[in-house]
Write an enzyme that holds these catalytic residues in place. Structure first.
Site, mmCIF file in Angstrom:
data_model
loop_
_atom_site.group_PDB
_atom_site.id
_atom_site.type_symbol
_atom_site.label_atom_id
_atom_site.label_comp_id
_atom_site.label_asym_id
_atom_site.label_seq_id
_atom_site.Cartn_x
_atom_site.Cartn_y
_atom_site.Cartn_z
ATOM 1 C CD GLU A 160 -2.449 -1.207 2.611
ATOM 2 O OE1 GLU A 160 -2.841 -0.781 3.272
ATOM 3 O OE2 GLU A 160 -3.351 -2.248 2.209
ATOM 4 C CD GLU A 265 -4.322 -7.540 2.239
ATOM 5 O OE1 GLU A 265 -5.371 -7.546 2.597
ATOM 6 O OE2 GLU A 265 -2.987 -7.886 2.512
HETATM 7 C C1 GLA Z 1 -4.953 -4.563 4.357
HETATM 8 C C2 GLA Z 1 -3.774 -5.046 4.453
HETATM 9 C C3 GLA Z 1 -3.956 -6.129 5.501
HETATM 10 C C4 GLA Z 1 -5.284 -6.327 6.605
HETATM 11 C C5 GLA Z 1 -6.242 -5.694 6.044
HETATM 12 C C6 GLA Z 1 -6.969 -5.837 6.379
HETATM 13 O O1 GLA Z 1 -5.080 -4.959 3.209
HETATM 14 O O2 GLA Z 1 -2.564 -4.949 3.645
HETATM 15 O O3 GLA Z 1 -2.743 -6.800 6.300
HETATM 16 O O4 GLA Z 1 -4.437 -4.993 7.620
HETATM 17 O O5 GLA Z 1 -5.997 -3.868 4.999
HETATM 18 O O6 GLA Z 1 -7.794 -6.365 7.807
#
Ligand code: GLA
Length: 376
Positions: A160, A265
């Site tokens: 990010e 994710e």
């Molecule tokens: C982001 C992060 C993850 C986690 C999610 C929420 O996507 O990359 O590590 O913290 O947020 O669970």
């Protein structure tokens, strides 16, 4: 009838019976990862607690062939205390993944969140300068990646790093080191384990400006000969977001750069996404408003469950179309009982974003995804 023939028959009939019984028993049933094994890895995130829960671990080992640490490999967790790493959780996590023959992913080396304050200051409290922070960063990456060399197969090296407008996100890394902190992180990770795959991971990559920034980053790294093997497209989705055509184009664009694409994710929320003022733990929300924001607190209506199933099937149709470029699809958790979506964007809701329900049973969507891959 000869003695040999009788013995052979008396041995083989019971054997057939055992094979038949095993293949039809639920514990021998084909899991999701097995069903998708010719397409891509099917992964899940393992939370601090789920690592030690026997029932959950049974699902993790039978349904998934890749595991990612949900929180406990982040810097604040391994290095909470001044200059002392705590590898207890991550050691157990990596050991179990290796034992289960799963593709273990380390998440995440460099992020703007989950940072212990001490990491960025000297013993006398003065902030580290660029060279000092680069030295600490290298030490962190060498320590962590080096410890699991050959066992953790891929690392989310940087997580990010960009804003939606494509600018670099402010963080102690950017603010002290400068934009090349990303390149340095990839170089250090490669030095620490030349055999590991290295990823850039982010959310909102369907957004044009953010996407352009990440495409430019990948091109720059590749041009400079700095190893980057994949882009992780975080899939924190909903019943309507993202647009499937845009997602399709996004995957194709990254694949063309010569990196693997990973859907990391993945979870699909069935709830609304309210404005900023109602998000997070500090939001003040009236009881009536909360009832509206949390409509399925008791049960997920069949109609919404069907929408969730259809939505996942549509997403997976896009992933399957790109299966030559996609190497892994990782769900962000295992059951609806313990997903971060119950608390984000609004605290204390009841969401249903994953494949297994609160009783650890496979949902309709699970069966639909098994059927879908059978048709491909
Ligand atoms: C982001 C992060 C993850 C986690 C999610 C929420 O996507 O990359 O590590 O913290 O947020 O669970």
């Amino acid at each position: 009838m000869s003695l040999e023939k009788t013995t052979f028959k008396s041995l083989t009939y019971p054997l057939y019976f055992v094979i038949f019984a095993l293949s039809t028993s639920p514990s021998f049933a084909k899991g999701l990862a097995d069903a998708y094994k010719d397409k891509f890895y099917i992964g899940t995130a393992v939370s601090p607690d789920s690592l030690f829960d026997k029932d959950i671990q049974r699902l993790v080992s039978s349904e998934f062939n890749s595991v990612t640490a949900e929180t406990n490999m982040k810097l604040r967790h391994v290095a909470a205390n001044q200059r002392a790493y705590d590898f207890n959780w991550s050691d157990s996590f990596v050991e179990l993944g290796v034992k289960n023959n799963q593709f273990v992913v380390g998440h995440t080396l460099i992020w703007h969140k989950s940072l212990p304050d001490w990491f960025f200051v000297q013993l006398d409290g003065k902030r580290l300068n660029r060279d000092q922070l680069l030295t600490s960063m290298r030490q962190h990456i060498y320590t962590f990646v080096g410890r699991y060399r050959g066992q953790v197969k891929g690392w989310d090296v940087v997580n990010e790093a960009f804003n939606f407008d494509g600018s670099y996100r402010s963080s102690p890394w950017l603010d002290t080191i400068g934009e090349d902190y990303i390149e340095k992180a990839f170089e250090f990770a490669h030095q620490a384990d030349p055999g590991a795959e290295l990823y850039y991971n982010d959310y909102g990559l369907v957004n044009p400006k953010k996407q352009d920034a990440v495409v430019a980053l990948i091109k720059r790294l590749k041009k400079k000969g700095i190893p980057i093997h994949a882009v992780g497209i975080q899939g924190h989705y909903s019943l309507t977001y993202p647009d499937l055509k845009v997602l399709d184009k996004t995957i194709a664009r990254f694949a063309k750069l010569g990196v693997k694409v990973m859907i990391t994710e993945l979870d699909v929320s069935v709830l609304s996404f309210p404005g900023q003022e109602e998000r997070g733990e500090d939001a003040v929300i009236s009881t009536e408003r909360m009832t509206a924001l949390n409509p399925f607190a008791e049960k997920l209506p069949d109609e919404i469950e069907q929408q969730l199933t259809d939505r996942y099937v549509s997403l997976f149709k896009v992933f399957l179309k790109h299966h030559n470029s996609i190497s892994r699809v990782t769900f962000w958790g295992i059951t609806d009982a313990s997903t971060w979506r119950n608390d984000w964007p609004v605290e204390g809701r009841t969401d249903y974003p994953l494949l297994f329900n609160r009783d650890l049973q496979p949902k309709k969507v699970y069966h639909a995804l098994l059927e879908l891959v059978d048709q491909h």
